[in-house]
Design an enzyme around this catalytic site. Structure first.
Site, PDB file in Angstrom:
ATOM      1  CD  GLN A  11      -5.500  -4.136  35.673  1.00 40.20           C
ATOM      2  OE1 GLN A  11      -5.346  -5.156  36.334  1.00 40.20           O
ATOM      3  NE2 GLN A  11      -4.475  -3.424  35.254  1.00 40.20           N
ATOM      4  CG  HIS A  61     -11.030  -5.257  37.432  1.00 36.20           C
ATOM      5  ND1 HIS A  61      -9.704  -5.156  37.787  1.00 36.20           N
ATOM      6  CD2 HIS A  61     -11.120  -6.375  36.656  1.00 36.20           C
ATOM      7  CE1 HIS A  61      -9.024  -6.171  37.246  1.00 36.20           C
ATOM      8  NE2 HIS A  61      -9.855  -6.912  36.558  1.00 36.20           N
ATOM      9  CB  CYS A  73     -36.619  -3.907  42.210  1.00 40.59           C
ATOM     10  SG  CYS A  73     -35.399  -4.448  43.435  1.00 40.59           S
TER      11      CYS A  73
HETATM   12  P1  NAD Z   1      -1.331  -2.792  41.691  1.00 41.33           P
HETATM   13  O1  NAD Z   1      -1.531  -2.019  42.953  1.00 41.33           O
HETATM   14  O2  NAD Z   1      -1.160  -4.261  41.749  1.00 41.33           O
HETATM   15  O3  NAD Z   1      -0.033  -2.210  40.973  1.00 41.33           O
HETATM   16  C1  NAD Z   1       0.178  -0.845  40.821  1.00 41.33           C
HETATM   17  C2  NAD Z   1       1.432  -0.643  40.002  1.00 41.33           C
HETATM   18  O4  NAD Z   1       1.571   0.756  39.819  1.00 41.33           O
HETATM   19  C3  NAD Z   1       2.714  -1.144  40.662  1.00 41.33           C
HETATM   20  O5  NAD Z   1       3.477  -1.883  39.722  1.00 41.33           O
HETATM   21  C4  NAD Z   1       3.442   0.134  41.060  1.00 41.33           C
HETATM   22  O6  NAD Z   1       4.852   0.024  40.945  1.00 41.33           O
HETATM   23  C5  NAD Z   1       2.905   1.115  40.053  1.00 41.33           C
HETATM   24  N1  NAD Z   1       2.905   2.495  40.520  1.00 41.33           N
HETATM   25  C6  NAD Z   1       2.779   2.968  41.775  1.00 41.33           C
HETATM   26  N2  NAD Z   1       2.832   4.316  41.783  1.00 41.33           N
HETATM   27  C7  NAD Z   1       2.986   4.699  40.484  1.00 41.33           C
HETATM   28  C8  NAD Z   1       3.123   5.953  39.843  1.00 41.33           C
HETATM   29  N3  NAD Z   1       3.111   7.090  40.521  1.00 41.33           N
HETATM   30  N4  NAD Z   1       3.275   5.967  38.501  1.00 41.33           N
HETATM   31  C9  NAD Z   1       3.310   4.806  37.780  1.00 41.33           C
HETATM   32  N5  NAD Z   1       3.204   3.591  38.339  1.00 41.33           N
HETATM   33  C10 NAD Z   1       3.035   3.541  39.678  1.00 41.33           C
HETATM   34  O7  NAD Z   1      -2.478  -2.339  40.716  1.00 41.33           O
HETATM   35  P2  NAD Z   1      -3.186  -3.088  39.535  1.00 41.33           P
HETATM   36  O8  NAD Z   1      -2.181  -3.795  38.692  1.00 41.33           O
HETATM   37  O9  NAD Z   1      -4.109  -2.112  38.908  1.00 41.33           O
HETATM   38  O10 NAD Z   1      -4.004  -4.182  40.386  1.00 41.33           O
HETATM   39  C11 NAD Z   1      -5.201  -4.440  40.120  1.00 41.33           C
HETATM   40  C12 NAD Z   1      -6.345  -4.146  41.093  1.00 41.33           C
HETATM   41  O11 NAD Z   1      -6.318  -3.059  41.973  1.00 41.33           O
HETATM   42  C13 NAD Z   1      -7.469  -3.841  40.161  1.00 41.33           C
HETATM   43  O12 NAD Z   1      -8.325  -4.922  40.201  1.00 41.33           O
HETATM   44  C14 NAD Z   1      -8.163  -2.580  40.682  1.00 41.33           C
HETATM   45  O13 NAD Z   1      -9.557  -2.730  40.639  1.00 41.33           O
HETATM   46  C15 NAD Z   1      -7.654  -2.458  42.076  1.00 41.33           C
HETATM   47  N6  NAD Z   1      -7.457  -1.087  42.607  1.00 41.33           N
HETATM   48  C16 NAD Z   1      -7.962   0.025  41.995  1.00 41.33           C
HETATM   49  C17 NAD Z   1      -7.695   1.303  42.501  1.00 41.33           C
HETATM   50  C18 NAD Z   1      -8.283   2.521  41.825  1.00 41.33           C
HETATM   51  O14 NAD Z   1      -9.333   2.417  41.207  1.00 41.33           O
HETATM   52  N7  NAD Z   1      -7.625   3.693  41.890  1.00 41.33           N
HETATM   53  C19 NAD Z   1      -6.885   1.438  43.625  1.00 41.33           C
HETATM   54  C20 NAD Z   1      -6.365   0.261  44.237  1.00 41.33           C
HETATM   55  C21 NAD Z   1      -6.671  -0.994  43.709  1.00 41.33           C
END
Ligand code: NAD
Length: 237
Positions: free
Chosen positions: A94, A112, A142
């Site tokens: 994601q 995503h 384009c």
């Molecule tokens: P989210 O932020 O909703 O959830 C992140 C999860 O990771 C949480 O449950 C948290 O407890 C856990 N977490 C935090 N630190 C951690 C660690 N060190 N080790 C393991 N787990 C850890 O993220 P999601 O579920 O991916 O939400 C989706 C949206 O966020 C996606 O659509 C994405 O595009 C976007 N997003 C992407 C990025 C990126 O590309 N790095 C960053 C922020 C948001």
């Protein structure tokens, strides 16, 4: 847990990149880098305030070039698994960052979208884009100016590759979700789909996710610890 070489599907979320210095979505106070999702990650937000949305994604894109932002042991362990597992490993992320690729992972499904790509609203082409998008930036395909948008799937838009993902889930012997809160659908529903088709299911996350009870098993801790340990265990069989 599964036979050597059996097909594996892995879903990653923002948590796998947290130890690389990229904030998760629902970090401090439920905000993403200080913004509510509706302000920066919807087509309506882009229509209302394109400058704010471009600035937000310009900053996220620029952050990928920060020397301190590097793939961590969890990204590297998954790349090792892809290289060494004798069966198929389908990685669906994601995340919009490029840390899986930079860790050496070859095939990554970015459901995503990607920060390092841009889409043109005039000709609908997508191109690699590594610098800031300015109001007058021209499309590499384009040459139309001012019609570029981040190649990100925003809330309310259709994620990429859902058919290929559904097929992989239906064939998986093991489904593993890593660093995802289980709040964003359809990704949060993958565990139920895989399980209904007979896969074992495992959650690797810092804490129990919103869909923890849908998994057979969970291991909670930082991805940089629990993912390499799990991969080592699997490859040692
Ligand atoms: P989210 O932020 O909703 O959830 C992140 C999860 O990771 C949480 O449950 C948290 O407890 C856990 N977490 C935090 N630190 C951690 C660690 N060190 N080790 C393991 N787990 C850890 O993220 P999601 O579920 O991916 O939400 C989706 C949206 O966020 C996606 O659509 C994405 O595009 C976007 N997003 C992407 C990025 C990126 O590309 N790095 C960053 C922020 C948001």
């Amino acid at each position: 847990m599964i036979a050597r070489g059996a097909p594996i599907v892995i879903l990653t979320g923002a948590g796998i990149s947290a130890e690389s210095g990229l904030q998760t979505f629902r970090g401090e106070g439920g905000l993403w880098e200080g913004h509510r999702v509706e302000e920066v990650a919807t087509p309506e937000a882009f229509a209302r305030n394109p400058e704010l949305v471009q600035r937000f994604y310009n900053m996220r894109r620029a952050k990928l070039g920060d020397p301190a932002v590097q793939p961590n042991p969890a990204h590297k362990a998954l790349a090792l698994l892809e290289a060494e597992w004798p069966g198929s490993v389908t990685l669906v992320t994601q995340n919009i960052d490029n840390l899986h690729e930079r860790a050496g992972h070859r095939a990554v499904i970015h459901m995503h979208g990607s920060l390092d790509r841009i889409r043109c609203l005039a000709c609908y082409s997508e191109n690699t884009w590594l610098v800031d998008v300015e109001p007058e930036s021209a499309c590499p395909s384009c040459t139309t100016s001012g019609r570029l948008r981040p190649a990100i799937v925003w809330f309310g838009e259709m994620p990429h590759a859902l058919d290929a993902i559904a097929e992989a889930l239906s064939e998986a012997a093991l489904f593993v979700a890593i660093g995802t809160s289980g709040n964003v659908y359809p990704a949060a529903g993958f565990v139920a789909a895989a399980r209904a088709d007979g896969a074992r299911t495992l959650e690797l996350n810092l804490e129990p996710s919103a869909v923890r009870t849908a998994f057979h098993e969970a291991r909670h801790g930082p991805a940089g610890d629990v993912v390499p340990a799990w991969v080592e265990e699997l490859l040692a069989r």
